[in-house]
Design a protein around this motif. Structure first.
Motif, PDB file in Angstrom:
ATOM      1  N   MET A   1       9.575   1.097 -23.704  1.00 58.06           N
ATOM      2  CA  MET A   1       8.499   1.785 -23.153  1.00 58.06           C
ATOM      3  C   MET A   1       7.634   2.379 -24.551  1.00 58.06           C
ATOM      4  SD  MET A   1       6.304   2.523 -20.461  1.00 58.06           S
ATOM      5  CE  MET A   1       5.527   3.530 -19.566  1.00 58.06           C
ATOM      6  N   ARG A   2       8.466   3.009 -25.273  1.00 61.90           N
ATOM      7  CA  ARG A   2       8.144   3.684 -26.640  1.00 61.90           C
ATOM      8  C   ARG A   2       7.706   2.469 -27.417  1.00 61.90           C
ATOM      9  NH1 ARG A   2      11.660   8.218 -29.725  1.00 61.90           N
ATOM     10  NH2 ARG A   2       9.965   8.712 -31.065  1.00 61.90           N
ATOM     11  N   GLN A   3       8.506   1.382 -27.508  1.00 61.31           N
ATOM     12  CA  GLN A   3       8.022   0.333 -28.435  1.00 61.31           C
ATOM     13  C   GLN A   3       6.536  -0.304 -28.046  1.00 61.31           C
ATOM     14  OE1 GLN A   3       9.350  -0.518 -31.043  1.00 61.31           O
ATOM     15  NE2 GLN A   3       8.406  -2.328 -31.627  1.00 61.31           N
ATOM     16  N   ARG A   4       6.345  -0.290 -26.715  1.00 63.40           N
ATOM     17  CA  ARG A   4       5.066  -0.816 -26.447  1.00 63.40           C
ATOM     18  C   ARG A   4       3.963   0.098 -26.955  1.00 63.40           C
ATOM     19  NH1 ARG A   4       5.391  -3.230 -20.448  1.00 63.40           N
ATOM     20  NH2 ARG A   4       6.175  -5.317 -20.963  1.00 63.40           N
ATOM     21  N   SER A   5       4.053   1.439 -26.738  1.00 63.72           N
ATOM     22  CA  SER A   5       3.073   2.325 -27.237  1.00 63.72           C
ATOM     23  C   SER A   5       2.838   2.368 -28.702  1.00 63.72           C
ATOM     24  CB  SER A   5       3.749   3.692 -26.662  1.00 63.72           C
ATOM     25  OG  SER A   5       2.869   4.710 -27.257  1.00 63.72           O
ATOM     26  N   ARG A   6       3.972   2.136 -29.589  1.00 58.61           N
ATOM     27  CA  ARG A   6       3.758   1.896 -30.861  1.00 58.61           C
ATOM     28  C   ARG A   6       2.819   0.856 -31.269  1.00 58.61           C
ATOM     29  NH1 ARG A   6       8.995   2.280 -34.113  1.00 58.61           N
ATOM     30  NH2 ARG A   6       8.922   4.428 -33.632  1.00 58.61           N
ATOM     31  N   GLU A   7       3.373  -0.436 -30.512  1.00 62.14           N
ATOM     32  CA  GLU A   7       2.791  -1.666 -30.884  1.00 62.14           C
ATOM     33  C   GLU A   7       1.130  -1.492 -30.360  1.00 62.14           C
ATOM     34  OE1 GLU A   7       4.752  -4.512 -28.649  1.00 62.14           O
ATOM     35  OE2 GLU A   7       6.417  -4.379 -30.019  1.00 62.14           O
ATOM     36  N   GLY A   8       0.882  -0.788 -29.319  1.00 59.86           N
ATOM     37  CA  GLY A   8      -0.243  -0.783 -28.870  1.00 59.86           C
ATOM     38  C   GLY A   8      -1.351   0.102 -29.862  1.00 59.86           C
ATOM     39  N   ARG A   9      -0.567   1.232 -30.351  1.00 63.99           N
ATOM     40  CA  ARG A   9      -1.474   1.959 -31.442  1.00 63.99           C
ATOM     41  C   ARG A   9      -1.645   1.011 -32.769  1.00 63.99           C
ATOM     42  NH1 ARG A   9       2.284   6.115 -29.785  1.00 63.99           N
ATOM     43  NH2 ARG A   9       3.496   5.742 -31.627  1.00 63.99           N
ATOM     44  N   THR A  10      -0.809   0.091 -32.979  1.00 72.32           N
ATOM     45  CA  THR A  10      -0.745  -0.564 -34.251  1.00 72.32           C
ATOM     46  C   THR A  10      -1.976  -1.561 -33.959  1.00 72.32           C
ATOM     47  OG1 THR A  10       1.682  -0.454 -34.802  1.00 72.32           O
ATOM     48  CG2 THR A  10       0.454  -2.128 -35.683  1.00 72.32           C
ATOM     49  N   VAL A  11      -1.881  -2.348 -32.800  1.00 69.92           N
ATOM     50  CA  VAL A  11      -2.796  -3.415 -32.611  1.00 69.92           C
ATOM     51  C   VAL A  11      -4.203  -2.640 -32.523  1.00 69.92           C
ATOM     52  CG1 VAL A  11      -3.956  -4.709 -30.780  1.00 69.92           C
ATOM     53  CG2 VAL A  11      -1.491  -4.823 -31.471  1.00 69.92           C
ATOM     54  N   GLU A  12      -4.423  -1.540 -31.917  1.00 69.09           N
ATOM     55  CA  GLU A  12      -5.755  -0.762 -32.102  1.00 69.09           C
ATOM     56  C   GLU A  12      -6.202  -0.521 -33.398  1.00 69.09           C
ATOM     57  OE1 GLU A  12      -6.847   3.909 -30.559  1.00 69.09           O
ATOM     58  OE2 GLU A  12      -6.034   2.538 -29.262  1.00 69.09           O
ATOM     59  N   GLN A  13      -5.126   0.061 -34.393  1.00 68.42           N
ATOM     60  CA  GLN A  13      -5.555   0.411 -35.483  1.00 68.42           C
ATOM     61  C   GLN A  13      -5.986  -0.742 -36.373  1.00 68.42           C
ATOM     62  OE1 GLN A  13      -2.260   2.052 -37.926  1.00 68.42           O
ATOM     63  NE2 GLN A  13      -3.506   2.919 -39.561  1.00 68.42           N
ATOM     64  N   ILE A  14      -5.308  -1.871 -36.198  1.00 71.69           N
ATOM     65  CA  ILE A  14      -5.634  -3.131 -37.052  1.00 71.69           C
ATOM     66  C   ILE A  14      -6.958  -3.757 -36.463  1.00 71.69           C
ATOM     67  CG2 ILE A  14      -5.077  -5.611 -36.890  1.00 71.69           C
ATOM     68  CD1 ILE A  14      -2.228  -4.823 -36.767  1.00 71.69           C
ATOM     69  N   GLY A  15      -7.244  -3.365 -35.331  1.00 70.22           N
ATOM     70  CA  GLY A  15      -8.594  -3.812 -34.834  1.00 70.22           C
ATOM     71  C   GLY A  15      -9.725  -2.797 -35.448  1.00 70.22           C
ATOM     72  N   ARG A  16      -9.520  -1.517 -35.534  1.00 69.83           N
ATOM     73  CA  ARG A  16     -10.126  -0.492 -36.146  1.00 69.83           C
ATOM     74  C   ARG A  16     -10.699  -1.069 -37.436  1.00 69.83           C
ATOM     75  NH1 ARG A  16      -8.002   3.674 -34.710  1.00 69.83           N
ATOM     76  NH2 ARG A  16      -6.852   4.129 -36.455  1.00 69.83           N
ATOM     77  N   GLU A  20     -14.138  -1.987 -39.162  1.00 66.85           N
ATOM     78  CA  GLU A  20     -14.634  -1.141 -40.501  1.00 66.85           C
ATOM     79  C   GLU A  20     -14.757  -2.130 -41.737  1.00 66.85           C
ATOM     80  OE1 GLU A  20     -11.725   1.919 -40.962  1.00 66.85           O
ATOM     81  OE2 GLU A  20     -12.503   3.009 -39.342  1.00 66.85           O
ATOM     82  N   LEU A  21     -13.714  -2.880 -42.040  1.00 65.86           N
ATOM     83  CA  LEU A  21     -14.224  -3.872 -43.296  1.00 65.86           C
ATOM     84  C   LEU A  21     -15.150  -4.810 -43.066  1.00 65.86           C
ATOM     85  CD1 LEU A  21     -12.850  -4.901 -45.760  1.00 65.86           C
ATOM     86  CD2 LEU A  21     -11.403  -6.315 -44.636  1.00 65.86           C
ATOM     87  N   GLU A  22     -15.649  -5.295 -41.954  1.00 65.25           N
ATOM     88  CA  GLU A  22     -16.898  -5.976 -41.732  1.00 65.25           C
ATOM     89  C   GLU A  22     -18.053  -5.369 -41.702  1.00 65.25           C
ATOM     90  OE1 GLU A  22     -16.954  -9.226 -41.255  1.00 65.25           O
ATOM     91  OE2 GLU A  22     -14.741  -9.284 -41.821  1.00 65.25           O
ATOM     92  N   TRP A  23     -18.202  -3.949 -41.305  1.00 65.23           N
ATOM     93  CA  TRP A  23     -19.085  -2.957 -41.330  1.00 65.23           C
ATOM     94  C   TRP A  23     -19.270  -2.862 -42.898  1.00 65.23           C
ATOM     95  CZ3 TRP A  23     -19.686   1.916 -43.800  1.00 65.23           C
ATOM     96  CH2 TRP A  23     -20.754   2.438 -43.247  1.00 65.23           C
ATOM     97  N   LEU A  24     -18.189  -2.438 -43.747  1.00 72.79           N
ATOM     98  CA  LEU A  24     -18.411  -2.224 -44.898  1.00 72.79           C
ATOM     99  C   LEU A  24     -19.205  -3.369 -45.935  1.00 72.79           C
ATOM    100  CD1 LEU A  24     -17.837  -0.452 -47.677  1.00 72.79           C
ATOM    101  CD2 LEU A  24     -15.491  -1.369 -47.501  1.00 72.79           C
ATOM    102  N   LYS A  25     -18.693  -4.672 -45.571  1.00 70.72           N
ATOM    103  CA  LYS A  25     -18.914  -5.800 -46.154  1.00 70.72           C
ATOM    104  C   LYS A  25     -20.478  -6.119 -45.986  1.00 70.72           C
ATOM    105  CE  LYS A  25     -14.867  -8.767 -46.397  1.00 70.72           C
ATOM    106  NZ  LYS A  25     -14.039  -9.789 -46.029  1.00 70.72           N
ATOM    107  N   LYS A  26     -21.190  -5.567 -44.801  1.00 67.84           N
ATOM    108  CA  LYS A  26     -22.457  -5.863 -44.539  1.00 67.84           C
ATOM    109  C   LYS A  26     -23.181  -4.901 -45.341  1.00 67.84           C
ATOM    110  CE  LYS A  26     -21.964  -7.384 -39.940  1.00 67.84           C
ATOM    111  NZ  LYS A  26     -21.827  -7.242 -38.324  1.00 67.84           N
TER     112      LYS A  26
END
Length: 75
Positions: A1-16, A20-26
């Protein structure tokens, strides 16, 4: 359960970060003349290749040095 939570946060951070990188490039002026000074060649943790990719700058344009036009070409 704890591993899934960490993975979820990691995926969310990567998406963010991707968003942000695409916004900056524009927002950043994409002219090579303005992007070249942003490259830090001596960094051990971030290669020149990766810095160029992040800025959307081709490595060949990083090293390009223009040749002034000759008198014959200018008129």
């Amino acid at each position: 359960m704890r591993q899934r939570s960490r993975e979820g946060r990691t995926v969310e951070q990567i998406g963010r970060l991707k968003m942000e990188l695409e916004w900056l490039k524009k927002k950043v002026d994409q002219s090579p003349e303005l992007l070249r000074p942003l490259i830090e060649a001596g960094r051990a943790d971030l290669s020149v290749r990766r810095q160029c990719a992040l800025l959307g700058l081709s490595r060949s344009s990083l090293y390009y040095q223009g040749v002034p036009a000759s008198v014959e070409t200018c008129g």
